[in-house]
Design an enzyme around this catalytic site. Sequence first.
Site, PDB file in Angstrom:
ATOM      1  N   ASP A  58       0.816  -1.214   0.000  1.00 10.52           N
ATOM      2  CA  ASP A  58       0.000   0.000   0.000  1.00 10.52           C
ATOM      3  C   ASP A  58       0.853   1.268   0.000  1.00 10.52           C
ATOM      4  O   ASP A  58       2.040   1.242   0.333  1.00 10.52           O
ATOM      5  CB  ASP A  58      -0.897   0.033   1.246  1.00 10.52           C
ATOM      6  CG  ASP A  58      -2.083  -0.903   1.143  1.00 10.52           C
ATOM      7  OD1 ASP A  58      -2.142  -1.680   0.164  1.00 10.52           O
ATOM      8  OD2 ASP A  58      -2.942  -0.865   2.041  1.00 10.52           O
ATOM      9  N   HIS A 202       4.030  -2.542   2.945  1.00  9.24           N
ATOM     10  CA  HIS A 202       4.184  -1.174   2.459  1.00  9.24           C
ATOM     11  C   HIS A 202       5.560  -0.999   1.824  1.00  9.24           C
ATOM     12  O   HIS A 202       6.579  -1.328   2.461  1.00  9.24           O
ATOM     13  CB  HIS A 202       4.018  -0.165   3.606  1.00  9.24           C
ATOM     14  CG  HIS A 202       2.670  -0.231   4.262  1.00  9.24           C
ATOM     15  ND1 HIS A 202       2.373  -1.155   5.248  1.00  9.24           N
ATOM     16  CD2 HIS A 202       1.541   0.494   4.055  1.00  9.24           C
ATOM     17  CE1 HIS A 202       1.113  -0.988   5.629  1.00  9.24           C
ATOM     18  NE2 HIS A 202       0.585   0.001   4.926  1.00  9.24           N
TER      19      HIS A 202
END
Length: 260
Positions: A58, A202
């Site tokens: 993300d 991430h």
Amino acid sequence: MARHHRARLTLAVALSSALLGLAAPPAQASTDQGPKKEPKKTTKIDCAKVKCIALTFDDGPGKYADKLLDTFKKHKAKATFFLEGQYVKSRPAFAKRMVTEGHEIGNHSYTHPHFREISDYQIREELESTAEIVKKVTGKSPTMIRPPYGEFDERVVSIATEMGLPIVLWNGGSRDWATKNEDAIYKEVLRSAKRDGVILMHDWVQQTVTVMPRLLTALEKQGYHMVTVTDLLRDGRKLEPGEIYPDPDVQPSELESPAV
């Protein structure tokens, strides 16, 4: 008399050369470059037959995304990246490379707001602006939506349906945003890894990128194939617009990172 003799001799030579030309085999092409190679065929992984897992990232493209892509390329693995429009704008080369190298792209909003706290118009603006810049930069539109923090309500589902996109969450995490520790990230991913799992990570967390070679090697030893979210699906099934995947019983807000 001598002229007639020379003329007959010339004619004989010409006829002989023509006959030799007809009898000679056709000239072969130069073999300097070797035999022509057939293009390599990419074998699609069948997750119904082998163990698959989808690593998802993300908030990108993060500033370490190029190193992460190098690692995935070396391991011949694929991932799914949920991009923020603001970072696609600032790091377009990374986003383009993700698509070029066969990774899947999702929409993670433009500025990472809490969708439950903004208007329908603002939600649409966040998603549509990101879709527009992703298409402009990469040539492809996002194939799915992951709301920031994993937060959604009926309005978000309705807007996702309008856009023709499913909502993709996760059922395993890394807590990389919280620990920022290589060993902790490594252990958490392996702890939550399971067949057909969707793992949240991430690409802006440096420790995640640094530990990825070791992590991919460990997953490979456990028999996992790293694939995109879409490749997890069986028998050519496609996620429907507005569909929530995987099972939303997980509490994603406990796993997602704070705003970055």
